[in-house]
Scaffold this active site. Structure first.
Site: not given
Length: 526
Positions: A12, A14, A43-44, A47, A114, A236, A282, A343, A367, A378, A383-384
């Site tokens: 991924g 990372a 899949w993200a 952003g 967001e 999510h 969330r 999620h 992750e 989170r 995360s990204l």
């Protein structure tokens, strides 16, 4: 046996970031369960969060993160990662990631907002940011002569010196199954990195791909790493609800751009649950939807952005618009049926800010790791960012590490096992695990539900351990073994937290304690 400078399990964001940072001077093995781009990163949708304009500040990004984390974020780790956000984004831009432009903005890029964020600070590539970033990095990885890509391979177990009578040797590599040949390979490395993503597939409903089976967390735990905050599984709030669709995420950015959550009669409900309404974090939004669904006996609720101009919707959410249209839903005119789904795994292997675990020469990033950034929940699009920053930080640590002493390692011994006679047992156990985890260890928990889950996990483990001892390993058996270990960590962590905080909500302990303390499980067997 093959020896590398660095063995990376997981391809991924990372894992690829780390590989590209090291590849100029190190020989890399990059192991991935399917193909190079089949992880969760692509899949993200939303952003990457970063302070990129003058109206925003690191302090405000830190504050938003700490608020979302419900008192459990490590503030030093949070600041370390957010301070390095802009530099990481600039690296992606240099590599050619096609972020959505905005000539009117000082950065030249469009920034969205967001849930939980006080500013527009999410740089994105339309509504498919992960896919754009992963495609860009994958092209660089595939073309690099120092990166040996092993597709259709899955990590079986880590090789640690302690189990070979060399307690000071740390991690020496991993046994890896070549899924095409069925043979187990011995891959040795001076440094081994777990970047295998999260564990969403432990639940019946998830936005994660099939590869998210907690492999790195389980392997690290079995090797002697501590694990932290595994009770905090982020659900999510808005996953597409449709009988003919695999779990398809409806991005947080839809609410950020004005989307409203509604009941079937068209009435809004979020203002009654939180003053931030649809822009609440969330955990609050997912619990509110869960509450309304249970209250009225609903299969889903609805996310409505049809009041925005049709061209605006098609421009900002082209992939969501197209996917929904394929299923007969025109989001420019109709609301989107949505339900919560597992999620993101906020906990993981405990690491420092260079990705180091408790086991020498073993790292965990993305992750799979728990750095302290996410706390009890989170913040969207962090995360990204964490995967990027920690991938780069781990590379610096590896490049500056002292030479590693190599010791003899035995090859994998499959001489005393046979082919499984009833593979159907694995499929049944997989289905049972995911169903009872959804029922008993979901958005709302009780002591009784956790006890039931723990009891079933113990029964499953005994069956799986017998399978593992007597039969040849397969991809499905490896993943099921890892899912059971991960489920056990989630349940044990949840049983230890006698309060409700962030993503962990217990009917038996609805209050939040005055002091926030992480849940840390010591190394297995200690």
């Amino acid at each position: 046996m093959q020896h590398y400078d660095v063995l990376i399990l997981g391809s991924g964001l990372a894992g690829m970031t780390l590989a590209l940072q090291l590849a100029e001077t190190r020989k890399i093995a990059l192991v991935t369960k399917r193909t190079l781009t089949d992880g969760a990163s692509q899949w993200a949708q939303g952003g990457i969060a970063a302070v990129l304009d003058q109206t925003d500040s690191i302090d405000e990004h830190v504050r938003d993160t700490l608020i979302a984390g419900a008192g459990l974020c490590d503030e030093a780790a949070t600041r370390f990662i957010l301070d390095r956000a802009r530099e990481a984004i600039e690296w992606l831009i240099e590599l050619g990631v096609p972020f959505t432009p905005d000539a009117a903005h000082e950065t030249g890029f469009h920034l969205t907002r967001e849930g939980g964020h006080s500013h527009r600070r999410i740089i994105h590539a339309a509504d498919a940011t992960g896919a754009a970033v992963v495609a860009t990095l994958a092209a660089k990885v595939a073309a690099h002569p120092n990166i040996h890509l092993l597709e259709e391979h899955i990590g079986l177990d880590l090789i640690v010196g302690k189990k070979l009578g060399h307690p000071d040797s740390g991690c020496l590599g991993a046994y890896v199954l070549d899924k095409r040949s069925g043979q187990v390979q011995t891959l040795l490395a001076d440094h081994t990195v777990l970047a295998t993503g999260g564990a969403g597939k432990v639940y019946l409903y998830t936005t994660n791909p099939d590869t998210a089976t907690g492999d790195g967390i389980a392997m690290g735990w079995r090797a002697g790493c501590r694990v932290a905050n595994m009770e905090f599984i982020q659900f999510h709030p808005t996953c597409l609800y449709h009988p003919h669709a695999m779990s398809f995420l409806i991005s947080e950015a839809v609410r950020g751009e004005g989307g409203l959550l509604k009941l079937p009669d068209g009435s809004r409900f979020m203002p009654a649950h939180d003053e931030r309404a649809e822009l609440a974090p969330r955990d609050i939004t997912a619990r509110a939807i869960d509450f309304e669904m249970k209250k009225y006996g609903l299969d889903c609720v609805y996310l409505d952005i049809s009041h925005q101009p049709a061209e605006f919707i098609r421009e900002h959410f082209p992939n969501i618009h197209q996917r929904c249209l394929e299923l007969g839903i025109d989001i420019t005119r109709q609301p989107i049926p949505v339900v919560p789904a597992a999620h993101y795994t906020c906990g993981g292997l405990l690491t420092d800010l260079a990705g180091r675990t408790d086991v020498a020469n073993l790292y965990a990033i993305g992750e799979t790791a728990c750095t302290g950034l996410h706390g009890a929940n989170r913040l969207a699009s962090n995360s990204l960012l964490e995967a990027l920053v920690l991938g780069r930080a781990a590379a610096q640590a590896i490049l500056s590490a002292a030479p590693v002493q190599r010791i003899p390692v035995p090859a994998w011994d499959a001489s005393r096992v046979s082919d499984a006679d009833e593979e159907v047992v694995i499929a049944h156990n997989w289905d049972e695990l995911r169903r009872f985890m959804w029922d008993y260890v979901g958005i709302v928990r009780t002591d009784k539900r956790l006890e039931r889950a723990a009891h079933r996990i113990a029964l499953l483990r005994s069956e799986i351990d017998e399978f593992y001892r007597n039969f040849r390993v397969s991809n499905d058996l490896i993943e099921l073994r890892n899912l059971v270990d991960t489920a056990d960590l989630i349940v044990r962590s949840a049983q230890l937290r006698h309060e409700s905080r962030g993503l962990h909500f217990s009917r038996d302990y609805p209050a939040t304690l005055g002091t926030a303390v992480p849940t840390i499980l010591a190394a297995r067997g200690e």
